[in-house]
Design an enzyme around this catalytic site. Structure first.
Site, PDB file in Angstrom:
ATOM      1  N   ASN A   1      35.360  42.684  46.594  1.00 47.70           N
ATOM      2  CA  ASN A   1      36.504  43.452  47.099  1.00 47.70           C
ATOM      3  C   ASN A   1      36.410  43.670  48.607  1.00 47.70           C
ATOM      4  O   ASN A   1      37.404  43.582  49.317  1.00 47.70           O
ATOM      5  CB  ASN A   1      36.592  44.813  46.399  1.00 47.70           C
ATOM      6  CG  ASN A   1      37.350  44.738  45.090  1.00 47.70           C
ATOM      7  OD1 ASN A   1      37.910  43.700  44.747  1.00 47.70           O
ATOM      8  ND2 ASN A   1      37.363  45.844  44.351  1.00 47.70           N
TER       9      ASN A   1
ATOM     10  N   ARG B   1      43.013  35.398  42.039  1.00 46.67           N
ATOM     11  CA  ARG B   1      42.357  36.673  41.759  1.00 46.67           C
ATOM     12  C   ARG B   1      42.999  37.301  40.532  1.00 46.67           C
ATOM     13  O   ARG B   1      44.223  37.372  40.419  1.00 46.67           O
ATOM     14  CB  ARG B   1      42.448  37.638  42.958  1.00 46.67           C
ATOM     15  CG  ARG B   1      41.888  37.111  44.276  1.00 46.67           C
ATOM     16  CD  ARG B   1      40.408  36.768  44.226  1.00 46.67           C
ATOM     17  NE  ARG B   1      39.586  37.818  43.661  1.00 46.67           N
ATOM     18  CZ  ARG B   1      38.342  37.625  43.213  1.00 46.67           C
ATOM     19  NH1 ARG B   1      37.802  36.432  43.260  1.00 46.67           N
ATOM     20  NH2 ARG B   1      37.645  38.613  42.721  1.00 46.67           N
TER      21      ARG B   1
ATOM     22  N   GLU C   1      31.693  42.700  41.843  1.00 44.95           N
ATOM     23  CA  GLU C   1      33.116  43.034  41.994  1.00 44.95           C
ATOM     24  C   GLU C   1      33.345  43.848  43.259  1.00 44.95           C
ATOM     25  O   GLU C   1      34.274  43.578  44.028  1.00 44.95           O
ATOM     26  CB  GLU C   1      33.617  43.847  40.782  1.00 44.95           C
ATOM     27  CG  GLU C   1      33.495  43.165  39.430  1.00 44.95           C
ATOM     28  CD  GLU C   1      34.360  41.922  39.278  1.00 44.95           C
ATOM     29  OE1 GLU C   1      35.245  41.695  40.119  1.00 44.95           O
ATOM     30  OE2 GLU C   1      34.135  41.168  38.317  1.00 44.95           O
TER      31      GLU C   1
END
Lengths: 103, 147
Positions: B52, B106, B48
């Site tokens: 990002n 997303r 994650e």
């Protein structure tokens, strides 16, 4: 990453495999969307049995497919989700959008 | 609490490196003898954070991702993931579940996943300078060698 599509009557089943992340999601998404567009199913089944890793990109994939299906009134089922993936799908509240079955 | 082992690495912010970063962190964390579930939690949280950096911090631009991790004698893994990208204007907002600035595919769950899979997640960011995510997790020993 792999996607195998099976069509039986009005049901499209996508057997997903390998790792599902931001890098692999695009290809999976395209394969599923092509099959849905072509066959206009009343039910789409995403089978997670052979997915050995998934991050929130997988949640995005499921939510995106749900949004498309809703337009045609079709349903979405998720089957054979391994424990870690099941945990992730639960965290995102996916069972509110789709029937969710663990492995 | 002392640090037993440490590594640092620098990666190009390319999506092909998401799985590479996960593989590295999971091989390093294996020294603490974690359960499969713990390894999976750590891999997911790192995935994650790295995603990002690629999707948000650098977007269409090119950049590097700086990852470091350390293992303590109290069986804690601490991971730092840093970028020199656009930074986050409102961290509180960015951490809200389902909030995303890019929309589309997303889910807006990156920080929610990090927070639920790790014991501790800290975000510091400066607009135009970059973002640093620091997270840690205590690993339960599967086998206690000392009985």
């Amino acid at each position: 990453m792999s996607v195998k599509i099976n069509v039986t009557g009005e049901v499209v089943t996508a057997y997903l495999g390998g790792e599902l992340d931001h890098h692999t999601a695009k290809e999976m998404r395209e394969a599923i969307d092509n099959a849905v567009e072509l066959n206009m199913p009343t039910l789409l089944i995403l089978d997670f049995k052979d997915v050995n890793f998934m991050d929130s990109s997988g949640i995005g994939l499921v939510m995106g497919r749900y949004r498309n299906l809703v337009k045609t009134g079709a349903e979405l089922h998720i089957t054979q989700a391994p424990p870690q993936i099941y945990k992730m799908l639960k965290l995102a509240g996916i069972e509110r959008l789709a029937k969710l079955e663990g492995r | 609490m002392t640090v037993k082992n440490k590594f640092t690495m620098t990666l190009d912010a390319k999506s092909a490196n998401e799985s590479f970063a996960r593989a590295c962190i999971s091989a390093f964390a294996a020294q603490l003898d974690p359960t499969l579930e713990e390894i999976s939690d750590i891999k997911t949280a790192v995935s994650e954070a790295v995603t990002n950096c690629i999707v948000h911090a650098y977007g269409e631009t090119f950049g590097k991702i700086y990852i470091s991790a350390e293992l303590t004698d109290t069986n804690i893994i601490k991971i730092k993931i840093r970028d020199k990208g656009c930074g986050i204007e409102n961290i509180e907002k960015a951490m809200e579940p389902l909030y995303t600035t890019v929309g589309g595919e997303r889910a807006g769950l990156g920080f929610a996943v990090m927070q639920s899979f790790m014991d501790n997640v800290k975000v510091s960011s400066r607009v135009g300078k970059g973002t640093t995510i620091t997270m840690s997790k205590k690993i339960s020993r599967r086998f206690n060698i000392n009985g």
